[in-house]
Write an enzyme that holds these catalytic residues in place. Structure first.
Site, PDB file in Angstrom:
ATOM      1  N   GLU A 147      -7.395   8.345   6.479  1.00 42.94           N
ATOM      2  CA  GLU A 147      -7.646   8.964   7.786  1.00 42.94           C
ATOM      3  C   GLU A 147      -8.288  10.354   7.660  1.00 42.94           C
ATOM      4  O   GLU A 147      -7.687  11.388   8.022  1.00 42.94           O
ATOM      5  CB  GLU A 147      -6.352   9.008   8.593  1.00 42.94           C
ATOM      6  CG  GLU A 147      -5.818   7.632   8.883  1.00 42.94           C
ATOM      7  CD  GLU A 147      -4.628   7.610   9.858  1.00 42.94           C
ATOM      8  OE1 GLU A 147      -4.107   8.667  10.209  1.00 42.94           O
ATOM      9  OE2 GLU A 147      -4.238   6.502  10.250  1.00 42.94           O
ATOM     10  N   GLU A 190      -3.673   0.024   8.278  1.00 42.04           N
ATOM     11  CA  GLU A 190      -2.543   0.444   9.121  1.00 42.04           C
ATOM     12  C   GLU A 190      -2.689  -0.103  10.529  1.00 42.04           C
ATOM     13  O   GLU A 190      -3.752   0.042  11.127  1.00 42.04           O
ATOM     14  CB  GLU A 190      -2.457   1.974   9.240  1.00 42.04           C
ATOM     15  CG  GLU A 190      -1.945   2.673   8.032  1.00 42.04           C
ATOM     16  CD  GLU A 190      -1.894   4.170   8.233  1.00 42.04           C
ATOM     17  OE1 GLU A 190      -1.637   4.639   9.358  1.00 42.04           O
ATOM     18  OE2 GLU A 190      -2.165   4.895   7.255  1.00 42.04           O
ATOM     19  N   TYR A 249      -4.248   2.044  16.074  1.00 40.24           N
ATOM     20  CA  TYR A 249      -2.970   2.083  16.781  1.00 40.24           C
ATOM     21  C   TYR A 249      -3.112   1.904  18.282  1.00 40.24           C
ATOM     22  O   TYR A 249      -2.281   1.264  18.926  1.00 40.24           O
ATOM     23  CB  TYR A 249      -2.243   3.411  16.507  1.00 40.24           C
ATOM     24  CG  TYR A 249      -1.730   3.532  15.098  1.00 40.24           C
ATOM     25  CD1 TYR A 249      -2.485   4.122  14.094  1.00 40.24           C
ATOM     26  CD2 TYR A 249      -0.484   3.008  14.767  1.00 40.24           C
ATOM     27  CE1 TYR A 249      -2.014   4.213  12.798  1.00 40.24           C
ATOM     28  CE2 TYR A 249       0.006   3.102  13.459  1.00 40.24           C
ATOM     29  CZ  TYR A 249      -0.780   3.700  12.489  1.00 40.24           C
ATOM     30  OH  TYR A 249      -0.320   3.779  11.202  1.00 40.24           O
ATOM     31  N   ARG A 291       0.848  -1.186   0.000  1.00 37.33           N
ATOM     32  CA  ARG A 291       0.000   0.000   0.000  1.00 37.33           C
ATOM     33  C   ARG A 291       0.885   1.237   0.000  1.00 37.33           C
ATOM     34  O   ARG A 291       1.688   1.430   0.904  1.00 37.33           O
ATOM     35  CB  ARG A 291      -0.907   0.007   1.236  1.00 37.33           C
ATOM     36  CG  ARG A 291      -1.767   1.238   1.304  1.00 37.33           C
ATOM     37  CD  ARG A 291      -2.593   1.344   2.574  1.00 37.33           C
ATOM     38  NE  ARG A 291      -3.291   2.628   2.573  1.00 37.33           N
ATOM     39  CZ  ARG A 291      -3.377   3.431   3.631  1.00 37.33           C
ATOM     40  NH1 ARG A 291      -2.844   3.067   4.795  1.00 37.33           N
ATOM     41  NH2 ARG A 291      -3.996   4.588   3.537  1.00 37.33           N
ATOM     42  N   ASN A 300      -7.558   1.870  10.154  1.00 37.23           N
ATOM     43  CA  ASN A 300      -6.248   2.143  10.745  1.00 37.23           C
ATOM     44  C   ASN A 300      -6.419   2.204  12.260  1.00 37.23           C
ATOM     45  O   ASN A 300      -7.200   3.021  12.760  1.00 37.23           O
ATOM     46  CB  ASN A 300      -5.697   3.482  10.241  1.00 37.23           C
ATOM     47  CG  ASN A 300      -5.432   3.476   8.748  1.00 37.23           C
ATOM     48  OD1 ASN A 300      -5.589   2.445   8.103  1.00 37.23           O
ATOM     49  ND2 ASN A 300      -5.004   4.598   8.203  1.00 37.23           N
ATOM     50  N   HIS A 316      -3.159  10.961   0.701  1.00 36.00           N
ATOM     51  CA  HIS A 316      -2.544  10.704   2.004  1.00 36.00           C
ATOM     52  C   HIS A 316      -1.944  12.012   2.498  1.00 36.00           C
ATOM     53  O   HIS A 316      -0.764  12.107   2.824  1.00 36.00           O
ATOM     54  CB  HIS A 316      -1.481   9.607   1.904  1.00 36.00           C
ATOM     55  CG  HIS A 316      -1.214   8.916   3.219  1.00 36.00           C
ATOM     56  ND1 HIS A 316      -1.367   7.561   3.415  1.00 36.00           N
ATOM     57  CD2 HIS A 316      -0.812   9.418   4.404  1.00 36.00           C
ATOM     58  CE1 HIS A 316      -1.047   7.263   4.666  1.00 36.00           C
ATOM     59  NE2 HIS A 316      -0.713   8.362   5.279  1.00 36.00           N
TER      60      HIS A 316
END
Ligand SMILES: CCOCCOc1ccc(-c2cn(C[C@@H]3NC[C@@H](O)[C@H]3O)nn2)cc1
Length: 447
Positions: free
Chosen positions: A166, A353, A296, A77, A294, A121
């Site tokens: 995002e 992600e 985290y 990606r 995504n 992005h």
């Protein structure tokens, strides 16, 4: 020992993004993006770092593809630098910019790796920012023109596309919290940009259906998880309200054709009005083929009167944090994925992600990043649990292939499974690279 064994159909990948790895900021016809301007403005990025050279992947992409091929992943990606292919934001394509991505795509295909392209992005051409950027609804049309040009150029070789990465970061983190480019602190700007990003997403999906009929397109929201500190209604409501900012605000319009009233009203209380035109939500809620997620970090949260927009404060789960200071909360991964599945149904999901920041340096030709391996084991275990619970996960793409420019944190914060020396651009595979390679080969791991 516990064996975590994934379905044979699960795809594996690694991810990067143009401004974070390419460098060559002033080469090959590329013009500045908002991140060039933001990063070169003193005080915005740690240590005065910027993406002028980054990982030099513009010149070293063949080596990067070698690392990907050795890893054995199915997917890579990466994102296209809009101002590299369309230096004026719209109009004439830059042949050198198109050639760079054509060569990268061909190199990937020659090594049996499927490209997954992210169109946006965060590196909006500065020439468009000077016309108002994403606050200006005209930028939606510029994005549609850019997307159509990329679909025409690469749609024959590339099947998997992501429109916006995002959108919460590209709207609220960038225009309300002021932490990312263009660095505004205006809630109305954040609301306007969030709507225009979703509208741009919808317009690109509409065009995609005609230009890449056999392709798959989606977008990639980022989500966290806030677990209520107590089972009190106020704590539960505070956590849901805060998560709504990244989850429902960006998913309800796409999957339900509406924005959540609770946030529309909350923003209005702070004089930020959602401005929708007739037909917008029909465009935004175009069917998509997958959603990128995504993830985290997460935490405990509880109601705290007058604390920020959502009256919620985070309460540290424990002291385990990565080197960027984010709590480690692998259970939150399972909780948010099952919550999304319960709310939005069986839309296929790629984890576009997930990864950890640990700032190890090279030690005798090796990088011993056991903490990153542990983070990946914990989060892949939660992913496995989510799949067992019926969440339709199609793939897992680790952030990131390379240490790179981590936005306002600069190069100090390292997310790569490959270490990069930002002076010599030498790549060194970390212990986590070899662990990930083994996990991809075995479609699982023992822990
Ligand atoms: C509420 C206050 O919050 C203050 C800080 O707020 C954030 C939130 C989120 C992030 C953030 C950074 N990343 C990693 C990137 N994802 C895309 C890829 O380019 C990676 O480099 N994801 N989220 C940063 C800062």
């Amino acid at each position: 020992m516990t064996i975590i064994q994934f379905p044979k159909t699960l795809k594996w990948g690694a991810a990067t993004a143009s401004y974070q790895i390419e460098g060559a900021a002033h080469e090959g016809g590329r013009t500045p993006s908002i991140w060039d301007v933001f990063a070169h403005t003193p005080g915005n990025v740690k240590n005065g770092d910027h993406g002028d050279d980054a990982c030099n992947s513009y010149h070293l992409y063949k080596e990067d593809v070698q690392h990907l091929a050795n890893l054995g992943v199915n997917l890579y990606r990466f994102s296209i630098s809009w101002s590299r292919v369309l230096p004026q934001g719209t109009g004439d394509l830059n042949p050198d910019g198109v050639a760079y991505y054509r060569n990268l795509i061909q190199e990937l295909l020659d090594h049996g790796i499927e490209p997954m392209i992210t169109l946006y992005h965060w590196d909006l051409p500065q020439v468009l920012q000077e016309e108002g950027g994403w606050e200006n609804r005209k930028t939606v049309d510029a994005f549609k023109e850019y997307a159509i040009a990329m679909f025409k150029e690469f749609g024959g070789q590339v099947n998997k596309w992501i429109t916006i990465n995002e959108p919460w970061c590209a709207s609220f983190l960038s225009n309300y919290l002021g932490i990312h480019a263009p660095g505004k602190t205006d809630l109305q700007a954040g609301v306007d940009v969030s709507h225009h990003l979703l509208l741009a997403h919808g317009k690109a999906v509409q065009s995609f259906r005609d230009l890449v009929p056999h392709g798959e397109i989606g977008y990639a929201p980022n989500v966290g998880w806030l677990e209520p500190y107590t089972s009190s209604e106020v704590d539960i409501a505070a956590c849901n309200r805060s998560m709504m900012w990244q989850k429902e605000w960006f998913m309800d319009p796409v999957f339900k054709g509406t924005y959540p009233d609770e946030l529309i009203n909350l923003f209005a209380e702070h004089n930020a009005i959602l401005k929708i035109e007739k037909g917008d939500l029909e465009v935004i809620s175009q069917r998509i083929d997958f959603m990128g997620i995504n993830y985290y970090t997460g935490n405990l949260g509880r109601f705290k009167k007058d604390e920020g927009l959502f009256q919620v404060e985070e309460v540290p789960l424990d002291n385990r944090r990565t080197d960027i200071g984010w709590p480690i909360y692998a259970d939150g991964f399972y909780k948010v994925l099952t919550n999304i599945h319960e709310t939005y149904g069986d839309v296929p999901i790629y984890i576009t992600e997930n990864g950890a920041c640990y700032n190890h340096e090279v030690d005798n030709g090796a990088v011993h990043d056991q903490e990153r391996i542990q983070y990946l084991e914990q989060h892949l275990t939660s992913l496995h649990r989510s799949i067992q619970a019926g969440v339709p996960i199609r793939g897992y793409i680790v952030w990131s292939l390379l240490d790179n420019f981590e936005w306002a944190e600069g190069y100090e914060k390292r997310f790569g499974i490959i270490h990069v020396n930002f002076r010599t651009f030498e790549r060194t595979r970390k212990d986590s690279y070899y662990w990930y390679k083994q996990t991809v080969t075995n479609q699982g791991f023992e822990r």
